[in-house]
Design a protein around this motif. Structure first.
Motif, PDB file in Angstrom:
ATOM      1  N   TYR A 156       0.820  -1.207   0.000  1.00 43.35           N
ATOM      2  CA  TYR A 156       0.000   0.000   0.000  1.00 43.35           C
ATOM      3  C   TYR A 156       0.856   1.260   0.000  1.00 43.35           C
ATOM      4  N   ASN A 157       0.278   2.326  -0.557  1.00 43.19           N
ATOM      5  CA  ASN A 157       0.902   3.640  -0.476  1.00 43.19           C
ATOM      6  C   ASN A 157       0.802   4.193   0.950  1.00 43.19           C
ATOM      7  N   THR A 158       1.617   5.185   1.246  1.00 40.21           N
ATOM      8  CA  THR A 158       1.679   5.714   2.609  1.00 40.21           C
ATOM      9  C   THR A 158       0.387   6.400   3.035  1.00 40.21           C
ATOM     10  N   TRP A 159      -0.445   6.813   2.066  1.00 42.06           N
ATOM     11  CA  TRP A 159      -1.707   7.465   2.415  1.00 42.06           C
ATOM     12  C   TRP A 159      -2.797   6.456   2.766  1.00 42.06           C
ATOM     13  N   ALA A 160      -2.565   5.184   2.552  1.00 42.14           N
ATOM     14  CA  ALA A 160      -3.585   4.165   2.810  1.00 42.14           C
ATOM     15  C   ALA A 160      -4.018   4.187   4.270  1.00 42.14           C
ATOM     16  N   ASP A 166      -7.893  14.931   5.168  1.00 41.03           N
ATOM     17  CA  ASP A 166      -6.519  15.363   5.428  1.00 41.03           C
ATOM     18  C   ASP A 166      -5.699  15.376   4.145  1.00 41.03           C
ATOM     19  N   LEU A 167      -5.948  14.394   3.309  1.00 40.92           N
ATOM     20  CA  LEU A 167      -5.231  14.325   2.038  1.00 40.92           C
ATOM     21  C   LEU A 167      -5.544  15.532   1.162  1.00 40.92           C
ATOM     22  N   LEU A 168      -6.826  15.849   1.034  1.00 42.78           N
ATOM     23  CA  LEU A 168      -7.234  16.944   0.149  1.00 42.78           C
ATOM     24  C   LEU A 168      -6.855  18.307   0.709  1.00 42.78           C
ATOM     25  N   SER A 169      -6.728  18.426   2.023  1.00 47.99           N
ATOM     26  CA  SER A 169      -6.360  19.714   2.617  1.00 47.99           C
ATOM     27  C   SER A 169      -4.852  19.930   2.634  1.00 47.99           C
ATOM     28  N   ASP A 170      -4.094  18.913   2.302  1.00 43.14           N
ATOM     29  CA  ASP A 170      -2.639  19.043   2.265  1.00 43.14           C
ATOM     30  C   ASP A 170      -2.264  19.892   1.046  1.00 43.14           C
ATOM     31  N   PRO A 171      -1.553  21.004   1.231  1.00 45.03           N
ATOM     32  CA  PRO A 171      -1.229  21.886   0.088  1.00 45.03           C
ATOM     33  C   PRO A 171      -0.331  21.213  -0.951  1.00 45.03           C
ATOM     34  N   ARG A 172       0.322  20.117  -0.597  1.00 46.24           N
ATOM     35  CA  ARG A 172       1.188  19.418  -1.548  1.00 46.24           C
ATOM     36  C   ARG A 172       0.405  18.505  -2.478  1.00 46.24           C
ATOM     37  N   THR A 173      -0.885  18.292  -2.189  1.00 47.20           N
ATOM     38  CA  THR A 173      -1.702  17.388  -2.998  1.00 47.20           C
ATOM     39  C   THR A 173      -2.264  18.117  -4.213  1.00 47.20           C
ATOM     40  N   LYS A 174      -1.835  17.711  -5.394  1.00 47.81           N
ATOM     41  CA  LYS A 174      -2.381  18.287  -6.622  1.00 47.81           C
ATOM     42  C   LYS A 174      -3.723  17.615  -6.925  1.00 47.81           C
ATOM     43  N   ASN A 179     -11.617  17.592  -7.862  1.00 48.25           N
ATOM     44  CA  ASN A 179     -11.002  17.435  -6.532  1.00 48.25           C
ATOM     45  C   ASN A 179     -10.494  16.023  -6.265  1.00 48.25           C
ATOM     46  N   ASN A 180     -10.103  15.336  -7.330  1.00 46.38           N
ATOM     47  CA  ASN A 180      -9.462  14.033  -7.167  1.00 46.38           C
ATOM     48  C   ASN A 180      -7.946  14.229  -7.135  1.00 46.38           C
ATOM     49  N   PRO A 181      -7.248  13.580  -6.202  1.00 47.83           N
ATOM     50  CA  PRO A 181      -5.789  13.709  -6.164  1.00 47.83           C
ATOM     51  C   PRO A 181      -5.161  13.217  -7.459  1.00 47.83           C
TER      52      PRO A 181
END
Length: 278
Positions: A156-160, A166-174, A179-181
Motif C-alpha cells: 500500500y501507499n503511505t496514504w492508505a 486530510d489528504l485533500l487539505s494538504d497543500p502538496r496534494t495536486k 477534486n481528485n488527487p
C-alpha cells in the motif's frame, strides 16, 4: 572518506567495543558475526511461523529453511531464486507459489493449442488440489486500520488508511477539476507491488475497450491475462481461472456462446475458494 577502520566504526555505532590499538580482535569478530546472524535468525523464525500457521507448504518451507541455513553457514545464494531480495519472507513465498502455479497452468494452456475447446486431462486434478485463497476472515475496519503497518506497506501507499479530508487539505496534494488527487501515489497499492497477483479478464462484450484498464493494472504489478471471446474459448478462460486471484467478467448486452454456462460454474467454484469476482 572510507578508510580501513570504517567497519570498526560501524560496529562501534551498534554498541561494539571501540576501534583502536587496544581493541580485542576476537571480541570484535564475535560481535560482527552476531550482527550478521541476527536478521537471518529472525527470518528463519518467520519462515517457521508461516509454516506452522499453514501459510507455507512443506516444500516451500524446506527451500527457504535450506537457503537461510546456507547463508548462516556463510555460503552464497540466500534466496530460493539464488539472489538476495528486499522482499519479506512471506511475500517472497507468495511470489514463488504464484510462479509455480503459473508454470503448471501455462503447460495446460499449451496443451490446448491444437484443441482449444477441450479441457486438458489434468485440469480437474489441478483444480481440486488448489488451496483456499485465504486462511481467515479479516474485518474491513481491521484491514483499514492496519493499512499503514509494515506488512501492508509492502503493497500500500503511505496514504492508505488515512483520512481523505486530510489528504485533500494538504497543500502538496495536486487535484484535478473534480477534486481528485493527481498521481499514482494516491492509489491504494503502490506501483509494481502486486506481481504475485493474477487478474483474468474474460471479455464477451461487443462494445467498449479494455486497453487502458489493463495498462493501469499492469502498472500496479498485476499479472493480467486477457481472454477476448473473439480469439479465446470458454475452456481456455477456465484454465486461466486456476491461477487467478481476481476474475473480471464483461458479458456485454447478451452472451450467446454455448460454453458460457460451464464458465460460470467455474467462476462460482473460483469465488468459493476466495477469489475476487468483478
Amino acid at each position: 572518506s572510507v578508510g580501513p577502520w570504517a567497519p570498526c566504526r560501524q560496529l562501534a555505532d551498534l554498541g561494539a567495543m571501540g576501534c583502536g590499538a587496544s581493541a580485542n580482535p576476537v571480541a570484535m569478530a564475535k560481535r560482527a558475526e552476531e550482527i550478521r546472524l541476527a536478521p537471518l535468525l529472525l527470518r528463519l523464525e518467520e519462515v517457521a511461523n508461516l509454516h506452522r500457521r499453514g501459510l507455507m507448504s512443506d516444500s516451500e518451507f524446506e527451500k527457504f529453511r535450506s537457503a537461510i541455513n546456507a547463508e548462516i553457514a556463510g555460503l552464497d545464494g540466500f534466496s530460493p531464486k539464488n539472489g538476495k531480495s528486499d522482499l519479506s519472507v512471506g511475500r517472497e513465498a507468495r511470489q514463488m507459489r504464484a510462479d509455480e502455479f503459473r508454470a503448471q497452468v501455462d503447460q495446460l494452456a499449451r496443451q490446448m493449442k491444437s484443441n482449444p475447446n477441450q479441457l486438458p486431462e489434468d485440469y480437474f486434478r489441478l483444480a481440486s488440489s488448489l488451496p483456499p485463497k485465504f486462511t481467515r476472515e479479516v474485518g474491513e475496519q481491521d484491514e483499514w486500520r492496519n493499512a499503514g503497518s509494515g506488512p501492508m506497506q509492502e503493497y500500500y501507499n503511505t496514504w492508505a488508511g488515512r483520512n481523505v479530508e486530510d489528504l485533500l487539505s494538504d497543500p502538496r496534494t495536486k487535484q484535478d477539476a473534480n477534486n481528485n488527487p493527481i498521481g499514482t501515489e494516491y492509489d491504494l497499492p503502490r506501483d509494481g507491488t502486486l506481481q504475485e497477483c493474477t487478474l483474468v479478464l474474460c471479455w464477451f462484450s461487443k462494445e467498449g475497450q479494455y486497453g487502458k484498464p489493463v495498462e493501469a493494472l499492469r502498472c500496479k504489478g498485476f499479472h493480467v491475462i486477457v481472454h477476448d471471446i473473439q480469439t479465446s474459448t470458454e475452456q481456455q478462460m477456465m484454465v486461466s481461472l486456476l491461477i487467478a486471484d481476481v476474475a473480471w467478467l464483461v458479458s456485454g448486452a447478451e452472451v450467446t456462446e454455448a460454453g458460457f454456462g460451464q464458465l460460470l460454474d467455474a467462476m462460482v467454484l473460483f469465488h468459493r475458494r476466495g477469489g475476487g469476482a468483478i
